[in-house]
Design a protein around this motif. Structure first.
Motif, PDB file in Angstrom:
ATOM      1  N   GLY A 129      -1.323   0.017   6.260  1.00 29.43           N
ATOM      2  CA  GLY A 129      -1.664  -0.192   4.855  1.00 29.43           C
ATOM      3  C   GLY A 129      -1.541   1.096   4.063  1.00 29.43           C
ATOM      4  O   GLY A 129      -0.978   1.119   2.964  1.00 29.43           O
TER       5      GLY A 129
ATOM      6  N   SER B 236       2.218   2.123   3.711  1.00 29.06           N
ATOM      7  CA  SER B 236       2.956   1.318   2.728  1.00 29.06           C
ATOM      8  C   SER B 236       2.487   1.644   1.315  1.00 29.06           C
ATOM      9  O   SER B 236       3.300   1.758   0.399  1.00 29.06           O
ATOM     10  CB  SER B 236       2.776  -0.179   2.973  1.00 29.06           C
ATOM     11  OG  SER B 236       2.567  -0.462   4.304  1.00 29.06           O
ATOM     12  N   ALA B 237       1.164   1.778   1.137  1.00 28.68           N
ATOM     13  CA  ALA B 237       0.646   2.036  -0.206  1.00 28.68           C
ATOM     14  C   ALA B 237       1.157   3.376  -0.731  1.00 28.68           C
ATOM     15  O   ALA B 237       1.583   3.479  -1.884  1.00 28.68           O
ATOM     16  CB  ALA B 237      -0.873   2.016  -0.188  1.00 28.68           C
TER      17      ALA B 237
ATOM     18  N   ILE C 253       1.924  -4.852  -0.841  1.00 25.59           N
ATOM     19  CA  ILE C 253       1.439  -4.135   0.339  1.00 25.59           C
ATOM     20  C   ILE C 253       1.296  -5.095   1.518  1.00 25.59           C
ATOM     21  O   ILE C 253       1.650  -4.768   2.645  1.00 25.59           O
ATOM     22  CB  ILE C 253       0.106  -3.419   0.037  1.00 25.59           C
ATOM     23  CG1 ILE C 253       0.337  -2.332  -1.019  1.00 25.59           C
ATOM     24  CG2 ILE C 253      -0.491  -2.806   1.301  1.00 25.59           C
ATOM     25  CD1 ILE C 253      -0.902  -1.599  -1.440  1.00 25.59           C
TER      26      ILE C 253
END
Lengths: 281, 133
Positions: free
Chosen positions: A97, A100-101, A123
């Motif tokens: 997470g 990707s963020a 996301i």
């Protein structure tokens, strides 16, 4: 430590903060290595807001058991207890997470002005490849896989690895428009040809590269190997491909023959990934 | 029965459980959010409103910047946004552009060029159509 319960059976060593931090770093690298192509694919960004929320929910629910399975094989560290696997999976999800963020906001794909639905969706889609990448980090970037873990790979374990290998290659291309376009362009004969090529390629890998250094192929007949590994493996690849296409809404309202041909197209990289799972993963 | 032996699988440390708990929060939160969104926003067609945000004088003409907001519960693709300068009910000049995607519950911005000064006319902005993605 005694409170956390080490109920005699499987022996475990005391955890070490340094190795944990190192494994998180490796998971981060693994997440990027695996998901960067998808982080840089615009169809993946679009899927974040085009996809029905229920499909995203299904995707996230399906990926969890998959990650648990991967934890036994690769994962962040050697594990032999369910709760350790679970901890690894959740750490991998968090790392995925974050990765990707960070990347998506650096790319300007998610911005503070966007509504929550769009940001969460973008996301959430990337969580799937990124967490798989994080879980594969140890086998890809870390220690050489140890024999103890690989020896007791069962037949179902092999099929599971094939499914992961298929995902590994097919996730990259599944969201792109080219899948559907190729299916349009190919005649049924070309599709049959591609299917035969996929099967032949898989069998060549199963036979020559072999699983566990070819030990599986010892003392087994051609048809035994072909049916038990190549055909069963290709069936797994087809299921994975169809599943991925459905999750990414590539099947849509297409007629059955279009769905079948798109699946065969996607199963081509999938078959390569499945057959080479031992080498690639 | 815990000991330091690099060959044995490691137990999970308190630190790792803490990080794992945050991971659990992330995935359950995402799933929960999506379920809540799915329940609160049953499928409904795109509902697009276009509003003018600002204007500018350019070296060759004039610019009207707009924001298109989709308050429906479906994403619209290829949304055509058109603008007209109107005087006494007569269209003086028209201009249009296309937005690739307008996600549900999201806005996108763009601009329309005009040769006449929009400040001296009534500016009418609207979304003309879309295709389902």
């Amino acid at each position: 430590m005694s409170g956390l319960g080490t109920r005699s059976q499987p022996q475990v060593s005391t955890p070490d903060t340094r190795t944990f931090v190192a494994s998180v770093g490796r998971a981060f690298a693994g997440a990027l290595l695996f998901s960067l192509p998808m982080l840089m694919t615009m169809e993946m960004w679009w899927l974040g807001f085009i996809l029905d929320p229920w499909r995203i929910v299904i995707m996230l629910v399906v990926v969890l058991p998959l990650l648990l399975g991967l934890s036994r094989y690769g994962g962040l560290r050697r594990t032999c207890r369910f709760r350790d696997d679970l901890a690894d999976v959740l750490v991998a999800v968090l790392v995925a997470g974050f990765a990707s963020a960070i990347i998506l906001s650096l790319f300007g794909i998610i911005t503070p002005e966007m509504r929550a639905r769009e940001v969460v969706g973008k996301i959430a889609i990337q969580l799937v490849p990124a967490s798989i990448g994080a879980m594969l980090a140890r086998s890809q970037l870390g220690e050489t896989s140890d024999a103890a873990e690989e020896q007791d790979e069962s037949y179902w374990g092999e099929l599971f690895l094939m499914a992961i290998g298929a995902l590994y290659l097919s996730l990259n291309v599944a969201p792109t428009e080219e899948m559907v376009l190729l299916a349009y362009k190919m005649s049924p004969w070309q599709e049959v040809g591609l299917l035969l090529l996929s099967l032949g390629m898989m069998h060549a890998f199963v036979y020559s590269v072999g699983f566990k250094g070819g030990s599986l192929s010892e003392g087994r007949s051609f048809f035994d190997l072909f049916l038990r590994f190549t055909c069963a493996g290709y069936a797994v690849v087809l299921i994975v491909s169809l599943g991925v296409l459905w999750l990414f809404d590539q099947t849509g309202d297409a007629p059955l023959h279009e769905i079948i041909s798109t699946t065969i197209v996607l199963a081509f990289p999938g078959a390569l990934g499945a057959a080479a799972a031992r080498v690639v993963l | 029965m815990t000991e330091k032996d690099p060959k044995l699988p490691e137990a999970t440390s308190r630190l790792e459980w803490l990080v794992a708990a945050m991971g659990a929060l992330l995935i359950l939160g995402t799933i929960g959010y999506m379920i809540a969104h799915g329940l609160r926003h049953p499928e409904a067609p795109p509902d697009v409103t276009v509003t003018q945000t600002s204007g500018a004088v350019l070296s060759d003409g004039f610019l009207v910047e707009f924001s298109a907001l989709n308050e429906g519960n479906a994403t619209a693709a290829n949304v055509t946004v058109s603008g007209a300068l109107i005087q006494d009910g007569e269209v003086v000049e028209e201009s249009e552009t296309t937005l690739d995607y307008l996600p549900e519950q999201a806005h996108r911005t763009g601009g329309l060029f005009f040769t006449n000064d929009p400040a001296s006319y009534e500016v009418q902005l609207r979304a003309e159509g879309y295709i389902a993605p």
